[in-house]
Design an enzyme around this catalytic site. Structure first.
Site: not given
Length: 483
Positions: A326-328, A483
């Site tokens: 999800w963060h990248g 993000f």
């Protein structure tokens, strides 16, 4: 538009004034003003991507009403599937398309096949897409679970999706908590507004004095990791931990404080995570809106810990890996998530993951000071190792950084890339940590000293230090915008 910009310091008083001048005209007028302000706020960055927010809003507004109106469960599932496919498809296309294409090409290159990178699109990532897609998804899921009734007013729902204080970097709000406030008649409360301004001041301090001041040092160390010794690389990891905390929690404080100016309460997103005594406690204190989202909408639906230990371990790995992704769109984030899953599992197996639910009090006894102090230090070291993967641009860079940090035992004094005295930064972080410990009981009231003279003195000190450390040459955008 960003919180620490001249544009925002013009925008906010203007919206605040217009909102409360016309607030007596009722909820519809209040929400219309907030919606227009939110679209202006987001469109200031790139107006073209407003269409994505509007489209996401329309889809989930219709889906919510269709699910609620239907009595046929299979029919409801079809509408829910539409919401899931649309939102996750939108997120997947803009955020992960190039990542998976690159990974596919790399995998084939190991087998000796040559493929061109012409399939990648170099897609621009819309700011905040990871946040508002999760917010609209939770709305549809809660209606499907019969935990929420759909909004009857499109403007109210659109305001919930696009509410500008938390639009681009959270907190990720649940409709059950935020929508009733938006639907309600908002009244100006002096004490609430004052508390909001205090939070905004503290958030700006963390952003300008902690995050922005440390950014050049962190960038320099990570960019030249191949030439620095272990002590400097360890310093870089520690400073990045403070940088990302100051940056992200600072944003959350400003967002919560700004919402208070309009009579709206957002959820807490950080509760002094670096005073955590275990990784499990860290995740109860860090990015709370995301970790609870994954718990409620992924971990529990997968069976949580009720389906047996083996299944629970699988579910734990899934939520940490998905959290990393999800963060990248980078394998460094995946490894970061996997690292935290591995750290969490022993606590889960030993039934220690629910320990430390109370606020830490290191000075309650000598034994507590040494035992819990050691636990806090050890947890911070583990989190810092994880941050090295999070901050590195590639997996090979992260491994090189760790290798040199752990095995290059040479020592040399680090010098600030701009020539400033490093001792000032060390003293700043020590003072910041002490202050955070003092206020650790209430993250929503950081300057809550009862004596007004003490409060005034704290205001002056914070403003003075912000002026002292402000650097116009630093990139002032927030880390979590990517993000």
């Amino acid at each position: 538009m960003i919180f620490n910009s001249i544009e925002f310091f013009i925008f906010l008083p203007l919206v605040f004034s217009i909102f409360w001048v016309f607030a007596k005209r009722g909820v519809k007028t209040q929400n219309f003003i907030l919606l227009v302000a939110s679209y202006v706020f987001y469109g200031w960055w790139d107006y073209r991507f407003l269409s994505l927010i509007v489209l996401s809003t329309l889809v989930d507004y219709v889906v919510g009403r269709k699910i609620y109106a239907s009595q046929d469960r299979s029919h409801q599932k079809k509408w829910l599937t539409l919401s899931l496919v649309f939102n996750l498809g939108l997120l997947g296309f803009f955020k992960y398309f190039d990542f998976f294409v690159h990974s596919f090409i790399t995998a084939f290159s190991f087998a000796g096949a040559k493929m061109e990178h012409q399939w990648t699109l170099d897609i621009v990532l819309p700011v905040g897409i990871s946040f508002y897609t999760f917010q609209t998804l939770s709305y549809s899921l809660d209606i499907y679970r019969e935990r929420l009734k759909p909004s009857e007013n499109f403007i109210s729902f659109a305001t919930y999706v696009a509410f500008f204080p938390q639009l681009v970097a959270g907190p990720i709000e649940r409709a059950s908590q935020l929508l009733p406030q938006i639907d309600g008649d908002k009244k100006f409360k002096y004490d609430q507004a004052v508390q909001g301004l205090k939070l905004m001041l503290w958030g700006l301090f963390k952003k300008i004095v902690i995050a922005d001041a440390l950014a050049p040092i962190v960038d320099d160390i990570f960019q030249h990791a191949d030439s620095y010794p272990s002590t400097t690389l360890a310093l870089g990891g520690i400073l990045f931990g403070f940088q990302i905390y100051g940056d992200f929690s600072g944003y959350s404080d400003i967002a919560i404080g700004t919402a208070k100016l309009f009579g709206i309460e957002l959820m807490s997103n950080f509760k002094f995570p670096y005073f955590s005594r275990s990784i499990a406690e860290f995740w109860r204190r860090w990015h709370i809106s995301l970790s609870t989202w994954f718990r409620d909408y992924l971990y529990i639906p997968l069976g949580g810990s009720k389906a047996g230990r083996t299944k629970a371990v699988q579910n734990i790995f899934i939520i940490f890996l998905v959290s990393g992704l999800w963060h990248g769109a980078n394998w460094t984030f995946v490894i970061w998530g996997l690292f935290h899953a591995i750290l969490f599992l022993p606590l889960f197996y030993l039934n220690l993951n629910r320990n430390f639910l109370e606020t830490p009090n290191l000075f309650s006894s000598v034994r507590t000071f040494f035992v819990e102090g050691t636990q806090i230090l050890w947890t911070f070291i583990l989190v810092t190792i994880g941050w090295i993967f999070f901050r590195s641009e590639t997996l090979s860079n992260a491994l090189l950084y760790l290798k040199r940090m752990l095995f290059d035992f040479s020592h040399s004094e680090y010098h600030h890339p701009n020539g400033y005295r490093m001792l000032d930064y060390y003293l700043l972080l020590v003072g910041f940590s002490i202050f955070e410990y003092i206020i650790r009981a209430d993250e929503r009231n950081p300057i809550g000293f009862k004596n007004r003279y003490v409060r005034f003195l704290v205001y002056l000190i914070l403003i003075f230090i912000m002026a002292l450390f402000y650097d116009d040459g630093v990139d002032r955008s927030f880390i979590y915008f990517q993000f």
